[in-house]
Design a protein around this motif. Structure first.
Motif, short mmCIF file in Angstrom:
data_model
loop_
_atom_site.label_atom_id
_atom_site.label_comp_id
_atom_site.label_asym_id
_atom_site.label_seq_id
_atom_site.Cartn_x
_atom_site.Cartn_y
_atom_site.Cartn_z
N LEU A 106 45.29 49.63 35.68
CA LEU A 106 45.30 49.10 36.85
C LEU A 106 45.91 47.67 36.59
O LEU A 106 45.88 47.05 35.70
N GLY A 107 46.88 47.18 37.65
CA GLY A 107 47.33 45.82 37.59
C GLY A 107 48.51 45.46 36.98
O GLY A 107 48.96 44.39 36.96
N LEU A 108 49.12 46.43 36.27
CA LEU A 108 50.33 46.11 35.50
C LEU A 108 51.47 46.42 36.12
O LEU A 108 51.75 47.25 36.93
N ALA A 125 45.98 29.39 35.35
CA ALA A 125 46.31 30.01 34.41
C ALA A 125 45.63 31.35 34.81
O ALA A 125 45.04 32.03 34.07
N GLY A 126 45.97 31.94 35.93
CA GLY A 126 45.48 33.23 36.54
C GLY A 126 44.58 32.98 37.60
O GLY A 126 43.97 32.13 37.96
N TYR A 127 44.16 34.20 38.33
CA TYR A 127 43.45 34.04 39.85
C TYR A 127 42.07 33.66 39.31
O TYR A 127 41.74 32.83 40.38
N ARG A 128 41.25 34.04 38.57
CA ARG A 128 40.08 33.37 38.36
C ARG A 128 40.10 31.88 38.17
O ARG A 128 39.04 31.16 38.33
N GLY A 137 35.58 45.54 47.10
CA GLY A 137 36.56 44.32 46.77
C GLY A 137 36.72 44.33 45.24
O GLY A 137 36.14 44.88 44.58
N TYR A 138 37.87 43.55 44.99
CA TYR A 138 38.37 43.27 43.73
C TYR A 138 37.36 42.92 42.60
O TYR A 138 36.55 41.97 42.74
N LEU A 139 37.16 43.91 41.56
CA LEU A 139 36.02 43.95 40.65
C LEU A 139 35.99 42.75 39.91
O LEU A 139 35.01 41.95 39.87
N GLN A 154 44.72 45.40 50.63
CA GLN A 154 43.44 45.42 50.65
C GLN A 154 43.25 46.04 49.01
O GLN A 154 43.70 47.19 48.90
N SER A 155 42.37 45.27 48.32
CA SER A 155 42.16 45.85 46.84
C SER A 155 40.85 46.26 47.11
O SER A 155 39.83 45.27 47.35
N PRO A 156 40.43 47.32 46.77
CA PRO A 156 41.35 48.42 46.36
C PRO A 156 41.77 49.59 47.19
O PRO A 156 42.50 50.46 47.04
N ASP A 192 46.96 36.90 47.94
CA ASP A 192 48.20 37.49 48.01
C ASP A 192 48.84 37.95 46.88
O ASP A 192 50.03 37.77 46.59
N TYR A 193 48.09 38.84 45.82
CA TYR A 193 48.44 39.18 44.56
C TYR A 193 49.77 40.13 44.58
O TYR A 193 50.35 40.01 43.71
N ASP A 194 50.15 41.28 45.52
CA ASP A 194 50.99 42.03 45.32
C ASP A 194 51.95 42.38 46.35
O ASP A 194 52.49 43.27 46.48
N GLY A 228 48.84 33.02 45.06
CA GLY A 228 49.63 33.78 44.40
C GLY A 228 49.75 34.14 42.99
O GLY A 228 48.87 33.30 42.28
N THR A 229 50.44 34.87 42.38
CA THR A 229 50.23 35.05 41.02
C THR A 229 51.83 35.60 40.42
O THR A 229 52.49 36.11 41.19
N PHE A 230 52.14 34.95 39.29
CA PHE A 230 53.39 35.80 38.75
C PHE A 230 53.20 37.06 37.88
O PHE A 230 53.93 37.58 37.14
N SER A 231 51.92 37.62 37.89
CA SER A 231 51.15 38.59 37.19
C SER A 231 52.02 39.91 37.45
O SER A 231 52.53 40.87 36.56
N LYS A 232 52.47 40.27 38.67
CA LYS A 232 52.87 41.43 39.22
C LYS A 232 54.53 41.08 39.41
O LYS A 232 55.38 42.25 39.03
N VAL A 233 54.82 39.84 39.79
CA VAL A 233 56.30 39.77 39.86
C VAL A 233 57.20 39.63 38.72
O VAL A 233 58.22 39.60 38.66
N LEU A 290 51.85 36.30 30.73
CA LEU A 290 52.22 35.04 31.14
C LEU A 290 51.12 34.02 31.34
O LEU A 290 51.19 32.75 31.23
N ARG A 291 50.12 34.39 32.28
CA ARG A 291 49.05 33.88 32.80
C ARG A 291 49.24 32.57 33.42
O ARG A 291 49.00 31.60 33.32
N LEU A 292 50.24 33.11 34.41
CA LEU A 292 50.73 31.80 35.60
C LEU A 292 50.42 32.44 36.93
O LEU A 292 50.91 33.49 37.16
N SER A 293 49.59 31.48 37.55
CA SER A 293 49.55 31.81 39.03
C SER A 293 49.48 30.43 39.79
O SER A 293 49.69 29.43 39.30
N TYR A 294 49.30 30.52 41.12
CA TYR A 294 49.19 29.38 41.69
C TYR A 294 48.35 29.27 42.96
O TYR A 294 48.07 30.41 43.41
C1 LIG Z 1 43.17 41.84 43.63
C2 LIG Z 1 43.91 40.82 42.90
N1 LIG Z 1 44.07 39.83 42.78
C3 LIG Z 1 44.44 38.81 42.00
C4 LIG Z 1 45.13 39.50 40.73
C5 LIG Z 1 45.94 38.53 39.96
O1 LIG Z 1 45.10 38.05 38.90
P1 LIG Z 1 45.98 37.17 37.71
O2 LIG Z 1 46.88 36.21 38.41
O3 LIG Z 1 45.07 36.53 36.85
O4 LIG Z 1 46.69 38.15 37.07
C6 LIG Z 1 45.19 40.74 40.62
C7 LIG Z 1 45.63 41.48 39.44
O5 LIG Z 1 45.47 42.51 38.98
C8 LIG Z 1 44.35 41.56 41.56
O6 LIG Z 1 44.27 43.03 41.79
#
Ligand SMILES: Cc1ncc(COP(=O)(O)O)c(C=O)c1O
Length: 476
Positions: free
Chosen positions: A120-122, A185-188, A211-213, A258-260, A288-290, A316-321, A326-330
């Protein structure tokens, strides 16, 4: 293989992408978790196991070394190797619907061998324009800007913050100035910055159920009070949130996709949510991750685009786009809270590497970003359709798979009462990186299903092979 008590099945499958030594590790971990191997129990000698499985001794040694490093095994020299005596006894099997108040140990989705199929998530790692990227990074490295080597600005590299603000205005309908944009450096890390800027201990926070685990786990550890709010086909049921916790300080949700479950928050609920936040003085965290990837219709504007009262914190995040390594988000701070974000950022945030931030800024400025997005929308549309078609062909009535309007994963629904946890565990043991939907629920009656990341399923053969692994996992 013989142990002093129950026999341990160690079926090694050489057709899997997962290396054999990691398969051995997984089999041991599963056997320990399921109680087939108990704390203190002796395991076979390396040589004996290698002979039994017709493997090189080094392969088994590598597996045992990892298991010992991770605390599963204890090597006692001449006295042999045993399952660590300090491991707790395995949990008794749980009744259906009897879920723990806090989630169990985190499932690892990747290991030394790299990401797993259907993880997931890649995004599509094979389709990222690496040559272009390498050239941009190398160019920055060869340059003589001292700034690249110095401490980064905690809030982010200014030109990147400007690019993000422009991109959000054009693509997501979010109007903001660069001072509102904080690079993380990522969503968390985004959640950490947000909570430290705006939350008080024990604040209540509405959270989508399911919701997102990872966010669930993060928030539990952060000491806020999660208020589960159920989700239906129109997204989070806002009136239920108001009923359960009218004074919550935050509502955290994924409105676009919505995740998931993959549903979209309806306009009516968006307006109700904003009205509640305006009246209660609460904050809405919009993840707004993807949303960039939609295959049906146009991308919806962000919830933030409707935010007249300055209540929405946009993430937002650069992880999907681009790619998650990279570990870059905003995060876009509400205009009225920029000062708080800035000061927390200065004391908490060590900043993200300038080299990558500057390279991303170049990637955007030179037009590669929008070209890549355009290509990926097409590619994901194709891969999504192929994967869904193959699942339907191979799995038939075992699952219900709907074409999603967007995103990078497919939800395969299972018949009510099915133990999706067991199926996901079998699939994970076979090397896949999938999740059981029921594990993502907090309080609502869990629906069984499998969450499958399809972005890296590049061709029909791969799709078929993976669908067959799933079939085997479902059929037991
Ligand atoms: C629901 C959700 N939010 C945010 C993210 C982004 O997380 P990150 O920016 O740490 O890669 C993801 C990544 O899979 C996600 O599934």
């Amino acid at each position: 293989m013989k142990t002093s008590s129950a026999p341990l099945e160690l079926g090694i499958d050489r057709t899997l992408e997962l290396p054999v030594y990691l398969q051995i590790c997984q089999r041991f971990k599963t056997a320990i978790a399921q109680g087939h191997l108990r704390a203190g129990q002796r395991v076979p000698a390396v040589r004996a196991l290698a002979v039994e499985l017709s493997l090189a001794r080094g392969t088994v040694e590598a597996a045992y070394r990892i298991l010992a490093d991770e605390g599963y095994l204890q090597v006692r020299g001449a006295a042999g190797t045993v399952v660590s005596p300090s491991l707790p006894p395995p949990a008794a099997p749980r009744k259906r619907n009897d879920r723990p108040a806090t989630p169990g140990p985190l499932q690892r989705d990747h290991d030394e061998a790299g990401p797993r199929p259907l993880q997931l998530g890649l995004p599509a790692l094979d389709a990222f324009p690496r040559k272009v990227w390498n050239r941009l990074v190398a160019h920055r490295l060869r340059g003589h800007e001292q700034r690249m080597l110095a401490y980064p600005e905690p809030a982010g590299y200014r030109p990147l913050r400007e690019h993000i603000a422009t991109y959000l205005g054009l693509s997501r309908g979010v109007s903001c100035v660069p001072e509102q944009v904080f690079v993380t450096a990522g969503y968390r890390a985004t959640l950490e910055l947000t909570l430290r800027s705006l939350a008080a201990p024990d604040d209540a926070i509405w959270f989508e159920d399911p919701g997102y685990l990872l966010a669930q786990r993060f928030l539990r550890n952060a000491g806020v009070r999660l208020v589960p709010v159920p989700v239906d086909q129109h997204g989070m049921i806002v009136e239920e949130g108001v009923r359960r916790s009218p004074d919550a300080r935050f509502a955290l949700l994924t409105p676009s996709h919505q995740s998931p479950l993959g549903v979209t928050l309806s306009l009516e609920r968006r307006l109700a949510l904003l009205a509640w936040a305006g009246k209660a003085g609460s904050w809405i965290v919009e993840d707004d991750y993807d949303s960039e990837f939609r295959y049906q219709g146009r991308p919806l504007p962000a919830l933030k685009s409707l935010d007249r009262d300055d209540r929405v914190i946009y993430c937002g995040t650069f992880s999907k786009v681009m790619f998650p390594g990279l570990r870059l988000s905003y995060v876009v701070a509400p205009a009225g809270a920029v000062g708080r974000f800035q000061s927390v950022c200065e004391s908490l945030n060590a900043g993200c590497p300038y080299l990558f931030q500057a390279s991303v800024a170049d990637f955007i400025a030179q037009g590669h970003f929008s070209r890549h997005l355009k290509r990926m929308r097409l590619l994901y549309g194709e891969r999504h359709a192929l994967f869904v078609r193959t699942l339907r062909e191979v799995l038939g009535r075992r699952v219900g798979v709907e074409l999603q309007a967007g995103g990078l994963r497919v939800l395969a629904k299972l018949a009510a009462g099915t133990d999706d946890g067991m199926i996901a565990e079998r699939a994970r043991t076979a090397g896949l990186g999938i999740h059981a939907l029921s594990r993502w629920y907090l309080d609502a009656p869990p629906q069984p299903g499998l969450l499958l990341g399809f972005a890296n399923v590049a061709d029909a053969d791969t799709a078929k092979r993976l669908a067959l692994v799933l079939k085997k996992a479902i059929d037991g």
